[in-house]
Design a protein around this motif. Structure first.
Motif, short mmCIF file in Angstrom:
data_model
loop_
_atom_site.label_atom_id
_atom_site.label_comp_id
_atom_site.label_asym_id
_atom_site.label_seq_id
_atom_site.Cartn_x
_atom_site.Cartn_y
_atom_site.Cartn_z
N LEU A 1 0.87 -1.14 -0.04
CA LEU A 1 0.08 0.12 0.20
C LEU A 1 0.80 1.30 -0.06
O LEU A 1 1.83 1.34 0.88
CB LEU A 1 -0.95 0.01 1.36
CG LEU A 1 -1.78 -1.26 1.41
CD1 LEU A 1 -2.58 -1.08 2.74
CD2 LEU A 1 -2.94 -1.18 0.31
N THR B 1 -3.01 4.36 -2.94
CA THR B 1 -3.68 3.06 -2.94
C THR B 1 -4.65 3.56 -1.60
O THR B 1 -4.56 3.93 -0.66
CB THR B 1 -3.06 1.85 -2.81
OG1 THR B 1 -2.07 1.85 -1.54
CG2 THR B 1 -2.13 1.79 -3.86
N SER B 2 -5.67 2.75 -1.85
CA SER B 2 -6.69 2.83 -0.51
C SER B 2 -6.36 1.90 0.57
O SER B 2 -5.68 0.80 0.32
CB SER B 2 -8.12 1.95 -1.15
OG SER B 2 -8.91 2.05 -0.19
N ASP B 3 -6.35 2.28 1.83
CA ASP B 3 -6.03 1.67 2.89
C ASP B 3 -6.78 0.59 3.27
O ASP B 3 -6.40 -0.37 3.84
CB ASP B 3 -6.13 2.56 4.05
CG ASP B 3 -4.99 3.89 4.17
OD1 ASP B 3 -3.97 3.64 3.38
OD2 ASP B 3 -5.16 4.85 4.90
N THR B 4 -7.88 0.37 2.77
CA THR B 4 -8.79 -0.86 3.07
C THR B 4 -8.63 -1.73 1.87
O THR B 4 -9.24 -2.71 2.22
CB THR B 4 -10.33 -0.03 2.95
OG1 THR B 4 -10.57 0.41 1.88
CG2 THR B 4 -10.48 0.74 4.18
N GLY B 5 -8.08 -1.49 0.92
CA GLY B 5 -7.93 -2.49 -0.28
C GLY B 5 -6.81 -3.45 -0.33
O GLY B 5 -6.10 -3.33 0.87
N GLU B 6 -6.69 -4.22 -0.97
CA GLU B 6 -5.48 -5.08 -1.13
C GLU B 6 -4.16 -4.23 -1.77
O GLU B 6 -4.20 -3.49 -2.73
CB GLU B 6 -5.56 -6.21 -2.19
CG GLU B 6 -6.62 -7.36 -1.62
CD GLU B 6 -5.51 -8.20 -0.43
OE1 GLU B 6 -4.82 -8.59 -0.69
OE2 GLU B 6 -6.60 -8.47 0.52
N LYS C 1 4.42 2.31 6.52
CA LYS C 1 2.91 2.13 6.63
C LYS C 1 2.92 0.41 6.56
O LYS C 1 1.95 -0.01 7.43
CB LYS C 1 2.42 2.59 5.28
CG LYS C 1 1.00 2.34 5.34
CD LYS C 1 0.23 2.92 4.12
CE LYS C 1 -1.06 2.94 3.90
NZ LYS C 1 -1.93 3.62 5.09
N ASN C 2 3.87 -0.30 5.64
CA ASN C 2 3.35 -1.53 5.47
C ASN C 2 4.11 -2.41 6.43
O ASN C 2 3.83 -3.54 6.88
CB ASN C 2 3.75 -1.99 4.04
CG ASN C 2 2.61 -1.50 2.98
OD1 ASN C 2 1.90 -2.01 2.59
ND2 ASN C 2 3.25 -0.19 2.49
#
Length: 463
Positions: free
Chosen positions: A212, A217-222, A251-252
């Protein structure tokens, strides 16, 4: 003189006026022995007698009554006076009962030994100061020879709470003529230095790992963007590639980055040739290529465009390259043999970047770690403090980094020589511990168990 004799001498001295002739003889023998073996001279003895005699005169010392009794003509009186006259004839008159026996003199050997040790210590300190001055001078000269250091990107670093240091090391996949906004990161590594500077770890992140990316990218997506693409995306937004990549790692994987260093193709070659003018000794290892084992492997040589053909270069046609599994067609390839050899900067760069054997990107990461470990181990040669100072300055000049010179010259050098265990290398993800998945741009990437590797990254790199 031993302690028993000292005590006997002390006793005789206190009773000097009451000694028999035999005891007086013993007294003088002991004093002579003191003079011979304990370094107490006649002059010293005379000074003691004179000093004590002066003290006695100040105290109005009185002769014992028996010395002047009316029985002076008697046998006892005559004997005592004769005894006194005999004593007064000696430089150590027994009349003086306050002779101070000297303490056992200290030997000079320990003092001389301490002086010798202080001299050796001062010499060592002088050598260290000279070495440090020589090193700093050579380092600064190397920087100046390259026209100064490269301008840094703005970067907001974050320290680890445990006092350890994380340095983001990037190999920029930037070919001659390309601008930074189209460059990807050929290698993504984090160099971890423990608080005590004795443990050094290198964690490599495979560049196709899907993550992410903050703001992309969306925080809720893959996770659906390759980690190396975050650098390119950041470069397109006001030259913030390093910041965005650092934020992506945070973040990751939950890790902090305090410093960074970016090396591109040409600067890597310059660094190696400066540090190792005779080459780097390394054991070259390749997997099979399209199932074939090869003693001599053709490796793309991108620097041939600006530096010309090397002696080991060979031009392959598109058909010849396709047979070996190269999707980009023909071109100039450097022929690198398997096994132990010495590589110059250009050859070592091509070796570290190669990913067209059957191990793919995992093989390239393994070679990059091998190169880093080999270079660091060979930098430990103490002679580098003399011969490599200017080369280290050159390396600093051609590397874009926010590492301050003070850190590099103190912590960096100390870590290099104090890390007993060498370089501990780890790859995220581990070999084949992923599933294939496509990113948002249609490219094939690696989908990993993010929770598992987040925990592993933090255990290796701190928080």
């Amino acid at each position: 003189m031993n302690e028993k004799k000292y005590k006997r001498l002390e006793y005789l001295r206190h009773n000097i006026d009451y000694l028999s002739i035999r005891e007086r003889q013993e007294y003088y023998e002991l004093l002579n022995e003191l003079k011979r073996y304990d370094g107490y001279s006649d002059d010293d003895m005379e000074k003691e007698v004179e000093a004590d005699a002066y003290e006695d005169s100040q105290e109005h010392w009185q002769e014992p009554d028996y010395a002047y009794s009316g029985a002076s003509n008697s046998e006892g009186g005559s004997s005592r006076r004769a005894s006194r006259n005999h004593a007064s004839a000696s430089p150590l008159s027994p009349r003086n009962t306050n002779i101070k026996l000297p303490k056992k003199p200290k030997k000079d050997k320990p003092r001389k030994k301490r002086r010798w040790l202080r001299g050796i210590l001062a010499f060592i300190i002088l050598i260290i100061i000279v070495m440090a001055g020589f090193f700093v001078y050579g380092y600064n000269r190397g920087v100046k020879q390259e026209g100064g250091t490269i301008k840094n990107e703005s970067f907001t670093g974050t320290k680890n709470s445990d006092g350890s240091t994380n340095i983001l090391v990037l190999g920029a996949d930037k070919r001659p003529g390309q601008s930074s906004d189209v460059a990807h990161t050929d290698s993504i590594m984090v160099l971890h230095i423990s608080k005590d500077k004795k443990t050094v770890r290198l964690v490599s992140f495979m560049r196709d790992t899907l993550v992410l990316v903050p703001g992309v990218t969306s925080d809720t997506g893959e996770p659906n963007v390759k980690i190396n693409a975050s650098f390119t995306i950041g470069e397109n937004y006001n030259g913030q590639g390093i910041n965005l990549l650092s934020d992506t790692l945070k973040k990751n994987f939950g890790i902090n980055i305090q410093y960074y260093a970016v090396v591109d193709f040409s600067s890597f070659s310059t660094v190696i040739d400066s540090l190792f003018p005779n080459g780097v000794e390394i054991d070259a290892k390749f997997s099979t290529i399209n199932g074939q084992s090869m003693d001599e492997v053709p490796v793309p040589d991108d620097l041939s465009e600006t530096q010309g053909m090397a002696s080991s270069d060979k031009v392959l046609t598109a058909e010849q390259a396709a047979e070996l599994g190269y999707p980009d067609g023909g071109g100039t390839f450097m022929m690198i043999k398997q096994g132990k050899q010495k590589m110059d900067g250009r050859t070592l760069l091509n070796y570290a970047r190669f990913r067209h054997d059957d191990q793919g990107d995992a093989g390239r990461v393994a070679r990059q770690q091998q190169v880093m470990s080999t270079v660091m181990s060979q930098l430990k040669n103490p002679l580098m403090l003399f011969t490599g100072a200017s080369a280290l300055g050159t390396a600093r000049a051609v590397t874009m980094t926010n590492i301050p010179n003070s850190f590099f010259l103190t912590t960096g050098v100390r870590t290099l020589f104090s890390s007993a265990g060498g370089l501990d290398s780890t790859t995220i993800p581990a070999d084949n511990d992923w599933t294939n998945a496509y990113d948002k741009y249609g490219g094939l990437g690696l989908l990993i168990d993010m929770s598992k590797y987040r925990s592993k990254a933090q255990s290796l790199l701190g928080q």
